[in-house]
Enzyme design. Sequence first.
Site, short mmCIF file in Angstrom:
data_model
loop_
_atom_site.label_atom_id
_atom_site.label_comp_id
_atom_site.label_asym_id
_atom_site.label_seq_id
_atom_site.Cartn_x
_atom_site.Cartn_y
_atom_site.Cartn_z
N GLU A 86 -19.22 41.57 -53.85
CA GLU A 86 -18.34 42.12 -52.80
C GLU A 86 -17.78 43.48 -53.19
O GLU A 86 -17.20 43.64 -54.28
CB GLU A 86 -17.19 41.13 -52.54
CG GLU A 86 -16.32 41.58 -51.37
CD GLU A 86 -15.30 40.54 -50.94
OE1 GLU A 86 -15.53 39.33 -51.15
OE2 GLU A 86 -14.27 40.96 -50.37
N LYS A 264 -8.01 33.46 -51.39
CA LYS A 264 -9.42 33.88 -51.48
C LYS A 264 -9.49 35.23 -52.18
O LYS A 264 -10.36 35.49 -53.02
CB LYS A 264 -10.04 33.94 -50.08
CG LYS A 264 -11.54 34.18 -50.06
CD LYS A 264 -11.95 35.64 -50.08
CE LYS A 264 -13.45 35.79 -49.99
NZ LYS A 264 -13.90 37.19 -50.10
N ASP A 280 -17.78 28.22 -65.20
CA ASP A 280 -18.04 27.43 -63.99
C ASP A 280 -17.08 27.86 -62.87
O ASP A 280 -15.91 27.45 -62.86
CB ASP A 280 -17.87 25.95 -64.37
CG ASP A 280 -18.18 24.99 -63.22
OD1 ASP A 280 -18.17 25.43 -62.06
OD2 ASP A 280 -18.40 23.81 -63.51
N HIS A 378 -12.63 49.42 -47.62
CA HIS A 378 -13.83 48.60 -47.52
C HIS A 378 -14.98 49.41 -46.95
O HIS A 378 -16.11 49.34 -47.40
CB HIS A 378 -13.56 47.43 -46.56
CG HIS A 378 -13.61 46.11 -47.23
ND1 HIS A 378 -14.77 45.44 -47.44
CD2 HIS A 378 -12.62 45.35 -47.75
CE1 HIS A 378 -14.49 44.30 -48.06
NE2 HIS A 378 -13.20 44.23 -48.25
C1 MEV Z 1 -11.27 39.88 -48.87
O1 MEV Z 1 -12.39 39.41 -49.59
C2 MEV Z 1 -9.99 39.43 -49.51
C3 MEV Z 1 -8.72 39.71 -48.67
O2 MEV Z 1 -8.88 39.15 -47.38
C4 MEV Z 1 -7.59 39.03 -49.42
C5 MEV Z 1 -6.31 38.96 -48.62
O3 MEV Z 1 -6.35 38.95 -47.38
O4 MEV Z 1 -5.26 38.89 -49.28
C6 MEV Z 1 -8.47 41.16 -48.52
#
Ligand code: MEV
Length: 425
Positions: A86, A264, A280, A378
């Site tokens: 990513e 995430k 892992d 991004h």
């Molecule tokens: C993207 O991979 C991760 C984010 O969505 C984390 C977040 O929203 O805090 C940018």
Amino acid sequence: MESNVKSSRIGGFHKLGIPQRVAAVAGFAGLDEAEQSHLLNTGNLPSATADRLIENFIGTMNIPMGIATNMKIDGRDRLIPMATEESSVVAAVCNAARQCYDSGGFITSMSGSLMIAQIQLVDVSDPQHARIEILERKEQIRELCDACDPILVKLGGGFRDLEVRVIETRGGVMVITHLVVDTRDAMGANAVNTMAEKIAPMIAAWTNGRTSLRILSNLADRRLARARCVWRTADIGGEAVRDAMLAAYHFADADPYRAATHNKGIMNGIDAVVLATGNDTRAVEAGAHAYAARKGHYGSLTSWEITASGDLAGVIEVPMAVGLIGGATKLHPTAKSALKILDVRSADELARIIAAVGLAQNFSAMKALATTGIQKGHMALHSQNIAMMAGAVGEEIDTLASLLVDKGTVRLDVAEAELKRLRAH
Ligand code: MEV
């Protein structure tokens, strides 16, 4: 007439040589020569090693590994290898670390290196009685567990504690024994699973019950990695940014829909180091999310506050079952290099670094989201991916990527049209 129904029943597939396995898959899926030789090119992971790591091996899936710079952890500068597909993940850690480097960086600690193995006991008429009977045998259990792994004991690890819980389930009452084991520099799954399998028949005999599952718990809440850091408000863009970031955290901790995304982002950083070091990722993911839900609702793995001096303080506490020995950590040549770059001497040290990376990642995600939004950052990298997908090569990639960003539409169809125009000139 020949049937065109393809069968996945390929007897003895595992016994074939690697090229023969690839040929069999090619026959099934219609892979051409180039696609087959691509699979057979395993890059910097020798196929003989890979073939021993998993079953039915046919190729490797390369993931880019980048280095997070600017990290200062417990007063020491570190370069951190991160394996991720990513964009923005590595940059996010570098940015967060740059903004706290001068104020001291990250401070870390660890609760211990204890893992839990669970033994499930069912069909017990007197579960409370059974519980006490098992607890009475703690010393016997200690000896049996430690005898399973004399090397671990020699290294200072081994059995530490016994817990027995009586739980109500849809299928009736169960008695769950926890073997709490210090697994030192190993992730520990093999060590504790062996112990659980050894002890289970005895538990069944002592209690007249029936034991079933014998397996470690990935909720490694006796192996918590902790990191904290203070970002000076002046270094992060002022009070408005700080307050917006704090509100982002409050949102995440109150709302599971947001918390899932917030966590995430944290796992973007954590998994990347876990993967780079051959550990892992699924074990760490499972532990993290179970821990995030420990209070009965799913919340944030980090917490954020404003200090007395008005700065932004972040902390993370997360189960971190990683090791330096066993599995891919010792066998994968890239993992070996990653560990050398990190220069860690213990699993504890590695776990603490990973926690700091998770905190850094969360800082950057919250800051971007609470200010400009993440799409700007991004899109710069994403536009390059789109440019390559459209067929751009060499210098065309950067030219086309900037063009897409300037236009504000980073889309494949637009990229293809623009590439055509570029090439026509
Ligand atoms: C993207 O991979 C991760 C984010 O969505 C984390 C977040 O929203 O805090 C940018």
